[in-house]
Design a protein around this motif. Structure first.
Motif, PDB file in Angstrom:
ATOM      1  N   GLU A   5       0.805  -1.003   0.532  1.00 46.73           N
ATOM      2  CA  GLU A   5      -0.363   0.235  -0.123  1.00 46.73           C
ATOM      3  C   GLU A   5       1.477   1.399   0.214  1.00 46.73           C
ATOM      4  OE1 GLU A   5      -2.232  -0.753   4.218  1.00 46.73           O
ATOM      5  OE2 GLU A   5      -4.447  -0.943   2.487  1.00 46.73           O
ATOM      6  N   GLU A   6       2.235   1.330  -0.175  1.00 44.47           N
ATOM      7  CA  GLU A   6       2.966   1.940   0.532  1.00 44.47           C
ATOM      8  C   GLU A   6       2.707   2.547  -1.763  1.00 44.47           C
ATOM      9  OE1 GLU A   6       6.328   1.024   2.629  1.00 44.47           O
ATOM     10  OE2 GLU A   6       5.788   1.059   4.477  1.00 44.47           O
ATOM     11  N   ALA A   7       3.516   3.944  -0.955  1.00 47.05           N
ATOM     12  CA  ALA A   7       3.649   4.857  -1.979  1.00 47.05           C
ATOM     13  C   ALA A   7       4.996   4.870  -3.064  1.00 47.05           C
ATOM     14  CB  ALA A   7       3.633   6.146  -1.962  1.00 47.05           C
ATOM     15  N   LEU A   8       5.222   4.619  -3.621  1.00 45.60           N
ATOM     16  CA  LEU A   8       6.058   4.057  -4.548  1.00 45.60           C
ATOM     17  C   LEU A   8       7.015   5.624  -4.670  1.00 45.60           C
ATOM     18  CD1 LEU A   8       5.551   1.884  -8.100  1.00 45.60           C
ATOM     19  CD2 LEU A   8       6.347   1.042  -6.073  1.00 45.60           C
ATOM     20  N   ARG A   9       8.428   4.943  -4.535  1.00 44.91           N
ATOM     21  CA  ARG A   9       9.984   6.393  -4.179  1.00 44.91           C
ATOM     22  C   ARG A   9       9.564   6.336  -6.399  1.00 44.91           C
ATOM     23  NH1 ARG A   9      11.960   8.035   0.003  1.00 44.91           N
ATOM     24  NH2 ARG A   9      13.862   8.797  -0.763  1.00 44.91           N
ATOM     25  N   PRO A  10      10.757   7.930  -6.581  1.00 48.48           N
ATOM     26  CA  PRO A  10      10.908   7.488  -7.857  1.00 48.48           C
ATOM     27  C   PRO A  10      12.067   6.920  -7.848  1.00 48.48           C
ATOM     28  CG  PRO A  10      10.446   9.734  -7.415  1.00 48.48           C
ATOM     29  CD  PRO A  10       9.986   8.980  -5.279  1.00 48.48           C
ATOM     30  N   ASP A  11      12.714   6.909  -7.369  1.00 43.42           N
ATOM     31  CA  ASP A  11      13.667   5.765  -7.305  1.00 43.42           C
ATOM     32  C   ASP A  11      13.581   4.139  -7.440  1.00 43.42           C
ATOM     33  OD1 ASP A  11      13.623   5.718  -4.930  1.00 43.42           O
ATOM     34  OD2 ASP A  11      15.548   5.552  -4.816  1.00 43.42           O
ATOM     35  N   ASP A  12      12.179   4.021  -7.284  1.00 41.73           N
ATOM     36  CA  ASP A  12      12.018   2.791  -6.609  1.00 41.73           C
ATOM     37  C   ASP A  12      11.996   1.636  -8.940  1.00 41.73           C
ATOM     38  OD1 ASP A  12      10.140   0.372  -7.373  1.00 41.73           O
ATOM     39  OD2 ASP A  12      10.148   0.319  -5.086  1.00 41.73           O
ATOM     40  N   ARG A  13      12.144   0.589  -8.759  1.00 40.53           N
ATOM     41  CA  ARG A  13      12.110   0.112 -10.653  1.00 40.53           C
ATOM     42  C   ARG A  13      11.331   0.182 -10.796  1.00 40.53           C
ATOM     43  NH1 ARG A  13      13.317  -5.873  -8.715  1.00 40.53           N
ATOM     44  NH2 ARG A  13      11.683  -7.106  -7.944  1.00 40.53           N
ATOM     45  N   ASP A  14       9.566  -0.137 -10.089  1.00 38.32           N
ATOM     46  CA  ASP A  14       8.168   0.037 -10.480  1.00 38.32           C
ATOM     47  C   ASP A  14       7.470   1.409 -10.948  1.00 38.32           C
ATOM     48  OD1 ASP A  14       8.022  -2.727 -10.955  1.00 38.32           O
ATOM     49  OD2 ASP A  14       7.594  -2.765  -8.714  1.00 38.32           O
ATOM     50  N   PHE A  15       8.790   2.553 -11.176  1.00 37.89           N
ATOM     51  CA  PHE A  15       7.716   3.846 -10.905  1.00 37.89           C
ATOM     52  C   PHE A  15       8.086   3.952 -12.151  1.00 37.89           C
ATOM     53  CE2 PHE A  15       8.562   8.487 -10.594  1.00 37.89           C
ATOM     54  CZ  PHE A  15       7.500   8.869 -10.337  1.00 37.89           C
ATOM     55  N   VAL A  16       7.213   4.794 -13.093  1.00 38.98           N
ATOM     56  CA  VAL A  16       7.245   4.773 -14.496  1.00 38.98           C
ATOM     57  C   VAL A  16       7.608   6.107 -14.367  1.00 38.98           C
ATOM     58  CG1 VAL A  16       5.957   4.586 -16.255  1.00 38.98           C
ATOM     59  CG2 VAL A  16       5.554   3.303 -14.785  1.00 38.98           C
ATOM     60  N   THR A  17       8.577   7.017 -14.689  1.00 43.28           N
ATOM     61  CA  THR A  17       9.181   8.600 -15.075  1.00 43.28           C
ATOM     62  C   THR A  17       8.422   8.892 -15.411  1.00 43.28           C
ATOM     63  OG1 THR A  17      11.247   7.470 -14.053  1.00 43.28           O
ATOM     64  CG2 THR A  17      11.164   9.585 -15.599  1.00 43.28           C
ATOM     65  N   ALA A  18       8.189   8.002 -17.153  1.00 41.24           N
ATOM     66  CA  ALA A  18       7.694   8.591 -18.257  1.00 41.24           C
ATOM     67  C   ALA A  18       6.457   8.936 -17.726  1.00 41.24           C
ATOM     68  CB  ALA A  18       7.774   7.961 -19.550  1.00 41.24           C
ATOM     69  N   LEU A  19       5.428   8.355 -17.341  1.00 41.69           N
ATOM     70  CA  LEU A  19       3.825   8.203 -17.080  1.00 41.69           C
ATOM     71  C   LEU A  19       4.097   9.519 -15.754  1.00 41.69           C
ATOM     72  CD1 LEU A  19       1.237   7.923 -17.093  1.00 41.69           C
ATOM     73  CD2 LEU A  19       1.466   6.577 -15.144  1.00 41.69           C
ATOM     74  N   ALA A  20       5.062   9.902 -15.219  1.00 39.39           N
ATOM     75  CA  ALA A  20       4.885  11.424 -14.312  1.00 39.39           C
ATOM     76  C   ALA A  20       5.229  11.793 -14.447  1.00 39.39           C
ATOM     77  CB  ALA A  20       5.890  10.568 -13.491  1.00 39.39           C
ATOM     78  N   SER A  21       5.353  11.792 -15.540  1.00 41.45           N
ATOM     79  CA  SER A  21       6.405  13.342 -16.470  1.00 41.45           C
ATOM     80  C   SER A  21       5.627  13.649 -17.844  1.00 41.45           C
ATOM     81  CB  SER A  21       7.722  13.359 -17.439  1.00 41.45           C
ATOM     82  OG  SER A  21       8.502  12.755 -16.077  1.00 41.45           O
ATOM     83  N   GLY A  22       4.691  12.653 -17.931  1.00 44.33           N
ATOM     84  CA  GLY A  22       3.434  13.203 -19.004  1.00 44.33           C
ATOM     85  C   GLY A  22       2.098  13.696 -17.765  1.00 44.33           C
ATOM     86  N   LEU A  23       2.333  13.473 -16.769  1.00 43.07           N
ATOM     87  CA  LEU A  23       0.850  14.090 -15.239  1.00 43.07           C
ATOM     88  C   LEU A  23       1.332  15.033 -15.476  1.00 43.07           C
ATOM     89  CD1 LEU A  23      -0.128  11.149 -13.690  1.00 43.07           C
ATOM     90  CD2 LEU A  23      -0.891  12.210 -15.470  1.00 43.07           C
ATOM     91  N   GLU A  24       2.905  15.295 -15.034  1.00 45.03           N
ATOM     92  CA  GLU A  24       3.608  16.751 -14.526  1.00 45.03           C
ATOM     93  C   GLU A  24       2.631  17.542 -15.792  1.00 45.03           C
ATOM     94  OE1 GLU A  24       7.736  18.382 -13.412  1.00 45.03           O
ATOM     95  OE2 GLU A  24       7.281  16.492 -13.642  1.00 45.03           O
ATOM     96  N   VAL A  25       3.416  17.850 -17.026  1.00 45.16           N
ATOM     97  CA  VAL A  25       2.722  18.322 -17.835  1.00 45.16           C
ATOM     98  C   VAL A  25       1.800  19.154 -18.131  1.00 45.16           C
ATOM     99  CG1 VAL A  25       2.485  18.442 -20.562  1.00 45.16           C
ATOM    100  CG2 VAL A  25       4.924  17.427 -19.169  1.00 45.16           C
TER     101      VAL A  25
END
Length: 261
Positions: A5-25
């Motif tokens: 249930e814990e939120a992923l950290r940006p450096d976690d291997r399961d964290f999708v950086t591209a998705l996060a960046s797209g939402l940031e835009v």
């Protein structure tokens, strides 16, 4: 909270950086930045131009962004993202009726907000004819949680460790001469809200804006958000908030709990 249930950290291997960046835009666009050039988007998101360009063009290809000359703006398809949230929470129609009943009873605007990071997001609203702030408040509006009655009610529902983490990272900014900018004082106020079950925010975010809020739960005790009544300080005094508006909110919160399962 379990590990799953814990939120992923940006450096976690399961964290999708591209998705996060797209939402940031997407989130870079707001009322003050409804149309931007590539350079402006890059500056708002902290990306370099090449990276911002790739995300903008991808969002354009998917239909979430429109391009007009050198400028980019959000396309109507973005509304589908918000609609997905609203349609997945079928209690919204009940909440809307409750908010409209509050406005009918007291003649003031009433809203339901949820905590999202350092802000409160409006997810339902019943507006009165009175204009309260320079900005237009509507579904989707985001305001600093620290200075709003709904925000403090929602912060009061957090476990102690989560509240401390929130206070550690929040950036307190003065908006009026009544704004609380000391974290120790803000913590005291939030704990007071936890004890008394309601919050009043008096002109801390905008001069003249006074509001009161209580938490709203469903029949299973799940927190749905906070409901408030917002008004003008010159028109409604503190005694009226406590004598008339607080009992009204508490009654409607009980109605929500009895209706929403």
């Amino acid at each position: 909270m379990s590990a799953e249930e814990e939120a992923l950290r940006p450096d976690d291997r399961d964290f999708v950086t591209a998705l996060a960046s797209g939402l940031e835009v997407i989130l870079a666009f707001d009322e003050a930045h409804s149309r931007m050039t590539l350079s402006e988007v890059a500056a708002r998101t902290g990306m370099n131009r090449a990276r911002a360009r790739r995300f903008l063009l991808t969002l354009h290809a998917l239909g979430y962004v429109r391009k007009q000359g050198r400028n980019f703006e959000l396309a109507p398809k973005v509304l589908q993202l918000g609609y997905a949230f609203l349609s997945a929470n079928d209690y919204r129609s009940v909440i809307q009726q409750v908010l409209e009943a509050i406005t009918s009873a007291c003649g003031e605007s009433s809203s339901l907000g949820v905590l999202d990071g350092e802000e409160v997001t409006y997810v339902a609203r019943s507006s009165s004819r009175h204009r309260l702030m320079a900005i237009t408040l509507s579904v989707g509006t985001r305001l600093p949680a620290a200075y709003t009655s709904m925000g403090r009610v929602l912060l009061a529902q957090l476990p102690d460790d989560e509240l401390e983490a929130w206070l550690e990272r929040v950036n307190l900014v003065r908006h009026t001469d009544k704004t609380v900018t000391d974290k120790a004082e803000l913590r005291r106020l939030i704990l007071e809200v936890r004890r008394q079950g309601y919050a009043i925010a008096d002109q801390e975010l905008d001069s003249g804006l006074r509001s009161i809020a209580v938490p709203a739960f469903d029949a299973n005790g799940r927190l749905l958000g906070a409901i408030n009544i917002s008004t003008n300080a010159a028109r409604v005094d503190h005694d009226t908030l406590m004598r008339d508006y607080l009992p009204l909110l508490q009654e409607k919160a009980r109605e929500i709990r009895a209706t929403v399962s």
